[in-house]
Scaffold this active site. Sequence first.
Site, PDB file in Angstrom:
ATOM      1  CG  LEU A 268      -3.261  -2.289   6.494  1.00  0.00           C
ATOM      2  CD1 LEU A 268      -3.380  -1.389   7.710  1.00  0.00           C
ATOM      3  CD2 LEU A 268      -2.269  -3.410   6.748  1.00  0.00           C
ATOM      4  CG  ASP A 269      -7.107  -8.455   5.172  1.00  0.00           C
ATOM      5  OD1 ASP A 269      -7.012  -8.227   3.953  1.00  0.00           O
ATOM      6  OD2 ASP A 269      -6.734  -9.508   5.720  1.00  0.00           O
ATOM      7  NE  ARG A 270     -15.074  -5.567   6.808  1.00  0.00           N
ATOM      8  CZ  ARG A 270     -15.644  -5.914   7.962  1.00  0.00           C
ATOM      9  NH1 ARG A 270     -15.906  -4.987   8.889  1.00  0.00           N
ATOM     10  NH2 ARG A 270     -15.953  -7.168   8.214  1.00  0.00           N
TER      11      ARG A 270
ATOM     12  CB  THR B  70      -5.676  -5.418   9.501  1.00  0.00           C
ATOM     13  OG1 THR B  70      -5.958  -6.802   9.329  1.00  0.00           O
ATOM     14  CG2 THR B  70      -4.275  -5.264  10.071  1.00  0.00           C
TER      15      THR B  70
END
Length: 473
Positions: free
Chosen positions: A196-198, A200
């Site tokens: 996951l992106d930071r 998210t």
Amino acid sequence: MATSITNLVTSASATACPSTSASASATTSDASDPSTTVSTPTDADPAATSPWPHPYYLEAGLRRVAPYHFTYKTWVKERWRGRKLFDVFESEFRDRPVEYYRAAMESGKVAVNNKTVGPDYVLRNGDLISHTTHRHEPPVTADPIGIIHEDGDMIVINKPSGVPVHPAGRYSFNSVIEILKAERGPDFLPRPCNRLDRLTSGIMFVAKNAESAERLCAEISKRTVRKEYLARVVGRFPDGEVVCDEPILQISPKLGLNRVRANGKSARTVFKRLAYYPPVAKPSNTEATDTSEKSEKPRPAKGQEGYSVVRCLPVTGRTHQLRVHLQHLGHPIQNDPIYANQRVWGTDLGCNDAEAVQNTDEDIITRLSRMGKEEVAEAVAYYDEMVDLYEKKKAEKMSGKLCELCDTPLYTDPSDQELSLWLHSLRYEDAEGAWSYVSPLPAWALPPKGMNGPTQVGGMDDLIAPSVDASAS
């Protein structure tokens, strides 16, 4: 459940198998130092070689890391060959001002093959770049990593927003991997099987051993899993199922910036509104305040009132796909510091601008480059909600102060708006119904005080049919 979970699959673009760990993070927008390009055992991240326990301390709702010394090492990439050392740092790393990098090269803090070579050195194949620095990690939220399921092979976690998965860029100890190691002991080696992106939050799968990780990564490539996200977006999202199949192009690898463009990679997302909440009347405030700065802020896009909570089914897995598609549809994630930023995109926020007529790529890149250094990156939500001027000034940016030990320019603490993105990985499930994991709804997706609305999400059938129809067409 432990046996059936071997069917787990996720989109390839959102996957980081254990063997790629830190090096996989080099392509993310958090990449800001050569440490993100590790590719050999000599290129260990700081956390891997540090004394135990990790140097955490909690303060003011943030997990902090005491500054520490570390030498980054990375082999020269193919695209760096034949270029001057300074040019590579200037174009690819934005953690520090370019003046810092030039001085570091002249002093030997940045070296090539353990020698001081200066900023004009032309890089060659086989060169080893090192950067010795007094590292200042940004703080992250002190919210714990939630456990949704655990067995002998894996952990299903609920990742807090604002915490990167792998050590990358300015983050090392403040990452999901290192926090789990700190909680479970130095011999625990977590192996994330999806990413996951930071910013998210939500569901992630973490293997406990190499065998389980290898099996899960092999299953990931089969693409038989279904994923669902929740997003809180600007305005009233349309009724019914909405399918967006606009291609996505990365216009700045340095900034990790993407937008809808005809010559981009194919992408498809299915959306459906879960709830809509109209704006709440704001009480008048007659107290004397400094409104000079507020009066200069751009107003929210015309017609965008209230917000919607939207279910999202990504059929493909492009970088920032949900954020970019929602922006293109005119309903960006409400607190998105990039794609809902009027200072960057204007009052239309990039809606239906696939030909870059309203804003050229160069204009967008230039405006976004200033954010976090000269200006605070503010999303539409924080204009709508009239965040106090004091809170806006708290946002992370260059403080003008230097570290007393190393003269590194220091950032202020990030504000709440920079530690959270209203995008949440809600559900992973097997397409044949063998297993399913669902996280609790995040607080921002629940009905606001005094309003009625859903507190849970039903099955995925409503989203699956449109995705199949769209794929068939």
